[in-house]
Design an enzyme around this catalytic site. Sequence first.
Site, PDB file in Angstrom:
ATOM      1  N   HIS A  91      28.390 -21.255  -6.976  1.00 52.51           N
ATOM      2  CA  HIS A  91      27.999 -19.905  -7.414  1.00 52.51           C
ATOM      3  C   HIS A  91      28.909 -18.819  -6.857  1.00 52.51           C
ATOM      4  O   HIS A  91      28.869 -17.683  -7.333  1.00 52.51           O
ATOM      5  CB  HIS A  91      26.512 -19.629  -7.129  1.00 52.51           C
ATOM      6  CG  HIS A  91      26.200 -19.148  -5.761  1.00 52.51           C
ATOM      7  ND1 HIS A  91      25.728 -19.966  -4.760  1.00 52.51           N
ATOM      8  CD2 HIS A  91      26.286 -17.907  -5.213  1.00 52.51           C
ATOM      9  CE1 HIS A  91      25.534 -19.241  -3.665  1.00 52.51           C
ATOM     10  NE2 HIS A  91      25.859 -17.992  -3.916  1.00 52.51           N
ATOM     11  N   ASP A 143      24.948 -26.967  -6.583  1.00 53.78           N
ATOM     12  CA  ASP A 143      25.734 -25.759  -6.300  1.00 53.78           C
ATOM     13  C   ASP A 143      26.873 -26.107  -5.346  1.00 53.78           C
ATOM     14  O   ASP A 143      26.813 -25.816  -4.149  1.00 53.78           O
ATOM     15  CB  ASP A 143      24.785 -24.704  -5.703  1.00 53.78           C
ATOM     16  CG  ASP A 143      25.441 -23.346  -5.554  1.00 53.78           C
ATOM     17  OD1 ASP A 143      26.588 -23.170  -6.014  1.00 53.78           O
ATOM     18  OD2 ASP A 143      24.785 -22.454  -4.967  1.00 53.78           O
ATOM     19  N   GLN A 238      22.959 -12.914   2.181  1.00 57.39           N
ATOM     20  CA  GLN A 238      24.051 -12.603   1.262  1.00 57.39           C
ATOM     21  C   GLN A 238      25.382 -12.589   2.019  1.00 57.39           C
ATOM     22  O   GLN A 238      25.471 -12.029   3.113  1.00 57.39           O
ATOM     23  CB  GLN A 238      23.821 -11.237   0.601  1.00 57.39           C
ATOM     24  CG  GLN A 238      23.108 -11.342  -0.748  1.00 57.39           C
ATOM     25  CD  GLN A 238      21.778 -12.048  -0.672  1.00 57.39           C
ATOM     26  OE1 GLN A 238      20.996 -11.769   0.203  1.00 57.39           O
ATOM     27  NE2 GLN A 238      21.522 -12.957  -1.578  1.00 57.39           N
ATOM     28  N   GLY A 239      26.397 -13.210   1.418  1.00 58.65           N
ATOM     29  CA  GLY A 239      27.714 -13.281   2.046  1.00 58.65           C
ATOM     30  C   GLY A 239      27.929 -14.564   2.819  1.00 58.65           C
ATOM     31  O   GLY A 239      29.058 -14.915   3.155  1.00 58.65           O
ATOM     32  N   ASP A 240      26.847 -15.265   3.124  1.00 58.84           N
ATOM     33  CA  ASP A 240      26.959 -16.558   3.819  1.00 58.84           C
ATOM     34  C   ASP A 240      27.138 -17.705   2.829  1.00 58.84           C
ATOM     35  O   ASP A 240      27.415 -18.838   3.232  1.00 58.84           O
ATOM     36  CB  ASP A 240      25.713 -16.824   4.671  1.00 58.84           C
ATOM     37  CG  ASP A 240      25.618 -15.907   5.875  1.00 58.84           C
ATOM     38  OD1 ASP A 240      26.673 -15.628   6.485  1.00 58.84           O
ATOM     39  OD2 ASP A 240      24.508 -15.460   6.198  1.00 58.84           O
ATOM     40  N   SER A 241      26.960 -17.428   1.564  1.00 58.88           N
ATOM     41  CA  SER A 241      26.997 -18.470   0.547  1.00 58.88           C
ATOM     42  C   SER A 241      28.202 -19.381   0.656  1.00 58.88           C
ATOM     43  O   SER A 241      29.305 -18.936   0.986  1.00 58.88           O
ATOM     44  CB  SER A 241      27.004 -17.844  -0.849  1.00 58.88           C
ATOM     45  OG  SER A 241      25.694 -17.557  -1.205  1.00 58.88           O
TER      46      SER A 241
HETATM   47  N1  ARG Z   1      23.340 -16.278  -2.711  1.00 58.53           N
HETATM   48  C1  ARG Z   1      23.693 -15.736  -1.428  1.00 58.53           C
HETATM   49  C2  ARG Z   1      25.181 -15.499  -1.370  1.00 58.53           C
HETATM   50  O1  ARG Z   1      25.822 -15.507  -2.402  1.00 58.53           O
HETATM   51  C3  ARG Z   1      23.189 -16.586  -0.316  1.00 58.53           C
HETATM   52  C4  ARG Z   1      21.771 -16.331  -0.098  1.00 58.53           C
HETATM   53  C5  ARG Z   1      21.160 -17.186   0.952  1.00 58.53           C
HETATM   54  N2  ARG Z   1      19.871 -16.624   1.215  1.00 58.53           N
HETATM   55  C6  ARG Z   1      19.032 -17.083   2.119  1.00 58.53           C
HETATM   56  N3  ARG Z   1      17.931 -16.434   2.285  1.00 58.53           N
HETATM   57  N4  ARG Z   1      19.306 -18.130   2.853  1.00 58.53           N
HETATM   58  O2  ARG Z   1      25.725 -15.132  -0.352  1.00 58.53           O
END
Ligand code: ARG
Length: 284
Positions: A91, A143, A238-241
């Site tokens: 993603h 993913d 967000q940003g850790d993905s």
């Molecule tokens: N989709 C998020 C990203 O692109 C990661 C989200 C992870 N969220 C969580 N609550 N663990 O960075």
Amino acid sequence: MPPFLDTLPARLGRRAVALVALAALPSPLLVLGAAQQAGAQRRIVGGSTASTADHPWMVALSSRKQFGSAHSGQFCGGALVTGTKVVTAAHCFYDESTGRRTDRPGLRVVLGRDDLRGTAGREVAVTNVWIDPDYSFAANTRDVAVLTLAEAQPERPVIELVGPGESEPYAEGTPATVFGWGDTRGDGSYSPVLRQVTVPIVSDAVCGHAYPAGGDTAYDARTMVCAGEERGGKDACQGDSGGPLVVAGRLAGLVSWGTGCAEAAHPGVYTRVAAVAESVRSVL
Ligand code: ARG
């Protein structure tokens, strides 16, 4: 999280948690209902600083489009698994709003840089982005992506993947550590320095209850795994993905999604590496 957010479409819902919290500040009702409840728990949230010297396989994905190149252009995390391959989330290469593949101009992998404000370590170009052919943006299943580096990194230690079909690393309560430069509070406070937090693996039953089938954000036990404390407070954000979830020194998960960040009863959801390992290995 207030119940009305549960009825929002998945992607909107996830975004909306942060947006509502910000937009609602002047409204005492919403502050009490949403922001305050989760506020104290939102704080990689709840972790501590980490170093690529100790975790040399931890990498940042960078694009010149991101942050106008501040924060080293970082937009996701990843893990070096061979001298030339980085495993991350599929993603990271999709547009959140359109659900289509997105261009990452000037895509690079940043190795050995703890503080993204600096220039330590090295930046390596990417010659290929492989996305699991069965990845679903809508369902968040499988993913996973594999990047090929333009220059091999033979000296840099790599992390081993959990093998196909393994289940032991995913036993309920197993400590798992996640790494990243993402949001530390769920409000856009991206960390300039690498952080880590250790969270217990959550059972399929509990996670299936947190993210029930039928909703847009359904937990799929075959391709996902959850981790987090029941009371919240510690999570990826967000940003850790794409960043690694490490169990007993091996790559067991990839930061994928979650409702909000570090909320009670809403654990982080990770790509289950054991489920995609065979497919990943075929391109290593
Ligand atoms: N989709 C998020 C990203 O692109 C990661 C989200 C992870 N969220 C969580 N609550 N663990 O960075």
